[in-house]
Design an enzyme around this catalytic site. Structure first.
Site, PDB file in Angstrom:
ATOM      1  N   ASP A   1     -29.081  16.237  22.478  1.00 39.62           N
ATOM      2  CA  ASP A   1     -30.074  15.933  23.514  1.00 39.62           C
ATOM      3  C   ASP A   1     -31.318  16.813  23.418  1.00 39.62           C
ATOM      4  O   ASP A   1     -32.233  16.684  24.234  1.00 39.62           O
ATOM      5  CB  ASP A   1     -29.461  15.974  24.925  1.00 39.62           C
ATOM      6  CG  ASP A   1     -28.521  17.130  25.140  1.00 39.62           C
ATOM      7  OD1 ASP A   1     -28.510  18.054  24.298  1.00 39.62           O
ATOM      8  OD2 ASP A   1     -27.801  17.133  26.155  1.00 39.62           O
TER       9      ASP A   1
ATOM     10  N   HIS B   1     -20.511  22.438  30.314  1.00 36.44           N
ATOM     11  CA  HIS B   1     -20.862  22.849  31.682  1.00 36.44           C
ATOM     12  C   HIS B   1     -19.626  23.162  32.521  1.00 36.44           C
ATOM     13  O   HIS B   1     -19.750  23.695  33.632  1.00 36.44           O
ATOM     14  CB  HIS B   1     -21.675  21.763  32.394  1.00 36.44           C
ATOM     15  CG  HIS B   1     -23.007  21.495  31.770  1.00 36.44           C
ATOM     16  ND1 HIS B   1     -23.946  22.484  31.593  1.00 36.44           N
ATOM     17  CD2 HIS B   1     -23.552  20.352  31.272  1.00 36.44           C
ATOM     18  CE1 HIS B   1     -25.024  21.954  31.013  1.00 36.44           C
ATOM     19  NE2 HIS B   1     -24.806  20.674  30.794  1.00 36.44           N
TER      20      HIS B   1
ATOM     21  N   ASP C   1     -26.976  22.275  22.330  1.00 40.01           N
ATOM     22  CA  ASP C   1     -27.259  21.255  23.339  1.00 40.01           C
ATOM     23  C   ASP C   1     -28.505  21.691  24.115  1.00 40.01           C
ATOM     24  O   ASP C   1     -28.723  22.881  24.333  1.00 40.01           O
ATOM     25  CB  ASP C   1     -26.058  21.141  24.276  1.00 40.01           C
ATOM     26  CG  ASP C   1     -26.182  20.009  25.274  1.00 40.01           C
ATOM     27  OD1 ASP C   1     -25.511  18.981  25.076  1.00 40.01           O
ATOM     28  OD2 ASP C   1     -26.939  20.152  26.262  1.00 40.01           O
TER      29      ASP C   1
ATOM     30  N   HIS D   1     -29.214  21.543  27.135  1.00 43.18           N
ATOM     31  CA  HIS D   1     -28.885  22.192  28.401  1.00 43.18           C
ATOM     32  C   HIS D   1     -28.149  23.495  28.126  1.00 43.18           C
ATOM     33  O   HIS D   1     -27.504  23.644  27.086  1.00 43.18           O
ATOM     34  CB  HIS D   1     -28.022  21.263  29.247  1.00 43.18           C
ATOM     35  CG  HIS D   1     -28.643  19.905  29.461  1.00 43.18           C
ATOM     36  ND1 HIS D   1     -28.247  18.790  28.746  1.00 43.18           N
ATOM     37  CD2 HIS D   1     -29.656  19.528  30.267  1.00 43.18           C
ATOM     38  CE1 HIS D   1     -28.992  17.759  29.139  1.00 43.18           C
ATOM     39  NE2 HIS D   1     -29.851  18.181  30.048  1.00 43.18           N
TER      40      HIS D   1
END
Ligand SMILES: [Zn+2]
Length: 363
Positions: free
Chosen positions: A263, A139, A175, A177
Site C-alpha cells: 500500500d 496492527h 507497509d 501504515h
C-alpha cells in the site's frame, strides 16, 4: 536457492463488509471492502499466469495452534476473537477491525500459514518464502484487533522462530501504515528488531515517530522511519540503504521477516506514497542480499496491506520474483503511474533524522 509460496483459498472467506460505514449508503454502492478477497486472489492469479508460481515450492497453510497464537496474544484476545466469529455475523472486534460469518478459519490460516512458511524456511539454508494470506496482521497487538487485523501473523512467526532457537530475528515492515501492533508486541524484547518504513503520522496517528525506539531491555530494537507523503522508489531505497541495512548490520538477526504491504504503491487507494513494482523488487533484492551474506539467506515475507487490485498483484509479482532470484516477467509496471523523480529535501531530511535517532553511522 529455494523459494516457497503459501497461498490458501480458504482465506478468501473472510469478509470485512463495506468500507462505507453508513448502512444505507453502503446499500447504494456495491463495492467490496478494500481488504477484500480480490487482492490476494488476483495476486495469486498473476503469479500463476506469469509462470512464476510454477517455479516455486508450494506449501500448504495450516491453522495456527492455540499455543502459537499465545506466543503473541493473550488468551482473552484469542477467546474474544473466537466467540465473535462463532456468532457468525458481521461484527466490530476492534478499531477498524471486523469479522464476518466465516472469518475464524482464515484468521487461523493466516497466522498458521506464516508459521508453516517459517518452519520451511528454517529447514535448510538458503530458503525464502512468501505467505500470500489474509487477513493481514501488523496492527493487531497482544490484546487488540485493529485496522483489518485480527492476529499478528508476522509477530507469531517471529515468536515461533525464537521458540525454535533463533537468538535474534528482524522484522522489516514496509507497509505504508505503521506496524503499531508488531511494535507493541516486541517493544521490550531485545531479541526482535522491528524496523518500520511508513507514511509519516498516517495510521495510526501519532505512532511510528523517530523517537519511538522500544523500551526497557528492548530499547534500541525498534527503529522507525516515517517518510513524507509522496515518497517513491528512490526515497525507499535510500531509507533501506541508510537505515534498514545498517540496523540489520548492528543487530545481526538470524532471520529476516518482511511485513510486505504494497500500500506504499503509487496506485494505492489508501496510501499516499509513490512506490512502483520496481521499488518493491529492489527493496526485496537488498534484503535478500543482506540475508545471503549474514543469515544463511533466510527471508520470509508475510502479506500485509496493498489495496490496488490492478497494481498490487504486480507489486507482489516483483517481490516474489526477487525472493526467488527470477528475471522479471515484465519489463516495467504494466499500468501507467505518475511518479516523482529524484529526492526532495524533506525526504532526505526524514531519512537522516531516522538514521540519527537510531544511532546509526552515516552510510
Ligand atoms: Zn497498510
Amino acid at each position: 536457492m529455494a523459494t516457497a509460496l503459501v497461498y490458501e483459498e480458504r482465506c478468501l472467506a473472510h469478509d470485512n463488509g463495506s468500507m462505507v460505514l453508513d448502512p444505507v449508503a453502503a446499500s447504494w454502492l456495491d463495492v467490496p471492502h478494500a481488504e477484500g478477497a480480490a487482492r490476494v486472489a488476483r495476486a495469486h492469479a498473476v503469479l500463476e499466469r506469469s509462470g512464476v508460481a510454477g517455479r516455486l515450492e508450494r506449501l500448504a497453510a495450516r491453522p495456527a495452534e492455540p499455543g502459537e497464537l499465545l506466543l503473541v496474544h493473550g488468551a482473552d484476545h484469542v477467546g474474544r476473537m473466537r466467540r465473535a466469529c462463532e456468532r457468525r455475523e458481521q461484527a466490530w472486534v476492534g478499531p477498524g477491525a471486523r469479522v464476518g460469518a466465516d472469518s475464524w478459519e482464515p484468521a487461523l490460516l493466516a497466522a498458521g500459514g506464516a508459521v508453516a512458511a517459517l518452519e520451511w524456511v528454517l529447514g535448510a539454508p538458503g530458503r525464502r518464502a512468501y505467505a500470500l494470506l489474509r487477513p493481514p496482521g501488523h496492527h493487531a497487538s497482544a490484546e487488540e484487533a485493529m485496522g483489518f487485523c485480527i492476529f499478528n501473523n508476522v509477530a507469531v512467526a517471529a515468536a515461533r522462530a525464537r521458540q525454535l532457537g533463533l537468538a535474534r530475528v528482524a522484522i522489516v515492515d514496509w507497509d505504508v501504515h505503521h506496524g503499531n501492533g508488531t511494535e507493541d508486541v516486541f517493544a521490550a524484547d531485545p531479541s526482535v528488531l522491528f524496523v518500520s518504513l511508513h507514511q509519516d503520522d498516517f495510521y495510526p496517528q501519532g505512532r511510528g515517530r523517530v523517537g519511538d525506539r522500544g523500551r526497557d531491555e528492548g530499547l534500541g530494537a525498534t527503529v522507525n522511519v516515517p517518510l513524507p507523503p509522496g515518497s517513491g522508489d528512490e526515497v525507499y531505497l535510500r531509507a533501506v540503504d541508510q537505515v534498514v541495512v545498517p540496523a540489520l548490520d548492528a543487530f545481526a538477526p538470524e532471520l529476516v521477516l518482511i511485513s510486505a504491504g504494497q500500500d506504499a504503491a503509487a496506485s494505492d487507494p489508501l496510501g499516499r506514497m509513490s512506490v512502483t513494482s520496481e521499488g518493491f523488487r529492489a527493496m526485496t533484492d537488498r534484503l535478500c542480499a543482506w540475508a545471503a551474506g549474514n543469515c544463511e539467506g533466510r527471508v520470509l515475507a508475510v502479506q500485509e496491506g496493498g489495496y490496488s487490485v490492478d497494481h498490487m498483484p504486480f507489486c507482489v509479482l516483483a517481490t516474489v520474483e526477487a525472493l526467488a532470484g527470477l528475471e522479471p516477467a515484465l519489463a516495467a509496471d504494466p499500468i501507467e503511474l505518475d511518479v516523482p523523480e529524484g529526492l526532495r529535501e524533506i525526504e532526505i531530511a526524514a531519512i537522516e533524522s531516522a538514521r540519527q535517532a537510531a544511532g546509526l553511522a552515516a552510510g
